[in-house]
Design an enzyme around this catalytic site. Structure first.
Site, PDB file in Angstrom:
ATOM      1  N   GLU A 234       2.833   2.958   2.918  1.00 40.97           N
ATOM      2  CA  GLU A 234       1.894   1.926   3.359  1.00 40.97           C
ATOM      3  C   GLU A 234       1.758   0.958   2.205  1.00 40.97           C
ATOM      4  O   GLU A 234       1.180   1.290   1.170  1.00 40.97           O
ATOM      5  CB  GLU A 234       0.546   2.539   3.744  1.00 40.97           C
ATOM      6  CG  GLU A 234      -0.353   1.568   4.495  1.00 40.97           C
ATOM      7  CD  GLU A 234      -1.395   0.905   3.624  1.00 40.97           C
ATOM      8  OE1 GLU A 234      -1.143  -0.259   3.206  1.00 40.97           O
ATOM      9  OE2 GLU A 234      -2.428   1.510   3.363  1.00 40.97           O
ATOM     10  N   CYS A 268      -5.514  -3.820   1.673  1.00 37.78           N
ATOM     11  CA  CYS A 268      -4.273  -4.215   2.339  1.00 37.78           C
ATOM     12  C   CYS A 268      -4.542  -4.705   3.751  1.00 37.78           C
ATOM     13  O   CYS A 268      -3.827  -5.573   4.259  1.00 37.78           O
ATOM     14  CB  CYS A 268      -3.299  -3.035   2.374  1.00 37.78           C
ATOM     15  SG  CYS A 268      -2.741  -2.500   0.749  1.00 37.78           S
TER      16      CYS A 268
END
Length: 461
Positions: A234, A268
């Protein structure tokens, strides 16, 4: 990079740690491998009992560990407490659901007969020690969303946490130990990033998961590929936040502020690129800029602070360079954009408009409270802008038009599409991205199965 707690609110170094030596790392790798052989055999009921105890302890520790997180990386204290509570909730979710998620599957009877078998089962078996390379921005949550499903699946964990959150990293190992997990089930490795490659190459480590920067993900994926080991990545995100004419503008603008500055903008999945239909652009921009200006920036340990410092001096420098590059390219600064005087690594909530494809901030992730505004003439142009990014983690769309919802959910290049709401992670829903935001999924049944050997068991008559 030293392993140390440096308070980002004032730059003071509070604690330093020596990296673990080769002997200690070898001891821990041996322990992980040995523990896996016994831990994998215990029942789901026993694993759940241990994880529920860890959740209870985390609830008890919430205020204390929240203060540690805030001191180490600067998030507002209320957000730190909420992070701890979310982790406890997720541990309970996996304790309750893991056995069902990993239950044996029986293929269709016709397919079983066609294969010549009397019975066929698909079983989910753990892989072994999994290396987790985790970032500082959500220092509890990023780890727990890996650890809870991995432990419930029967794996054991080795944590290489970011070097600026060592106290949080050590707390996590202690938490699982206090809950009753044997020592080798979850271990924190106090090591620098340079030691990751050798550990990933060790045959006792069976897989790896990384949340972090694109360069770090490339390095881990490269080594894991060479060693033929499973990885989940990720990485970065530059999430679009699309506002169409039918949207509730007051709600869209209010949520936009939170979506951009959550965790001091260092997330993020924070919305970063605000793409607004030209019919409502001016009205949205006015509301959004007013909301950004009204935020209280200050000491993250004060409960009314909404935006604290960035986690590191380098992080602020990087963000400032992106803003300065956009300004030189002709972007307008609607608010913020100037480093404040005084101690700490603060940067004000900032909104930039007039962004072009030539500006770095158009293609790079802005990891801090800086938003970019785009004007779109119609839905097609909004999609073009939204997808004109190397990243594809999540996305947000504000519209009350069902046809537009269908089009955006079909054509946005992202791992998630949130309609009339802010991107968030929940243990029941898969989480992850596409393009340079990574691959694989965390959370939900998809996440717990990532580090399982999916085994076909065929039995003849």
């Amino acid at each position: 990079m030293p392993i140390a707690t440096v308070n980002p609110a004032n730059g003071e170094t509070l604690k330093t740690y020596e990296p673990m030596g080769e002997e200690e790392l070898e001891r821990r790798l041996q322990l992980a491998a040995a523990t896996f052989r016994t831990y994998r055999a215990i029942s789901f009921v026993d694993r759940a009992r241990l994880l529920l105890r860890a959740a209870d302890l985390l609830d008890e520790d919430r205020r204390e560990i929240g203060r540690v997180m805030t001191t180490e990386m600067g998030k507002p204290i209320k957000q730190a407490w909420a992070e701890a509570a979310k982790c406890a909730k997720s541990m309970r979710w996996y304790a309750e659901h893991a056995e069902t998620l990993l239950a044996d599957e029986e293929p269709a009877e016709a397919d079983v007969r066609d294969s010549g078998a009397s019975r066929v089962r698909v079983r989910y078996r753990p892989l072994g020690p999994v290396l987790a390379v985790m970032p500082w921005n959500f220092p509890l949550w990023q780890v727990i969303r890996f650890a809870a499903p991995a432990l419930m699946a029967g794996n054991v964990g080795l944590l290489k946490h970011a070097s600026n959150v060592p106290q949080t990293a050590l707390y996590l190992e202690d938490l699982f130990h206090r809950a009753g997990f044997t020592e080798g089930c979850f271990q924190t490795l106090l090591i620098g990033s340079g030691a990751v490659d050798d550990i990933l190459r060790d045959e006792r480590v069976k897989a790896a998961t990384l949340t972090g920067s694109e360069p770090a993900g490339r390095a881990v994926a490269s080594t894991a590929g060479e060693m033929v080991k499973k990885t989940v990545l990720e990485l970065g995100g530059s999430d679009p936040y699309v506002v169409m004419p039918s949207a509730d503008l007051d709600r869209a603008a209010g949520v936009a502020v939170t979506a951009r500055v959550q965790n001091n903008g260092q997330s993020c999945i924070a919305a970063k690129r605000f793409i607004v239909h030209t019919d409502v652009y001016d009205a949205f921009a006015e509301k959004f800029v007013a909301g950004m200006k009204a935020l209280k920036v200050g000491d993250p340990l004060e409960e009314d602070t909404e935006v604290g410092p960035l986690a590191s001096e380098q992080g602020r420098d990087d963000l400032e360079e992106l803003v300065d590059d956009a300004r030189r390219g002709g972007a307008g600064v609607l608010c913020g954009g100037e480093r404040p005087d005084g101690p700490g690594w603060y940067y004000p909530p900032t909104v930039l408009a007039g962004i072009t494809r030539e500006m770095r901030i158009h293609r790079e992730e802005a990891f801090g409270p800086v938003a970019t505004l785009y004007r779109a003439g119609d839905l097609d142009e909004a999609l073009l802008i939204a997808n004109d990014s190397p990243f594809g983690l999540s996305s947000n769309v504000w519209t009350r038009d069902d046809a537009e919802v269908e089009r955006f959910t079909r054509d946005l290049e992202a791992g998630s599409v949130y309609v009339n709401g802010m991107t968030a992670s929940h243990p029941a829903f898969p989480f992850g991205g596409v393009k340079r935001s990574g691959y694989g999924r965390e959370l939900s049944g998809h996440g717990i199965r990532e580090f399982c050997n999916i085994t076909t068991v065929w039995q003849g008559a």
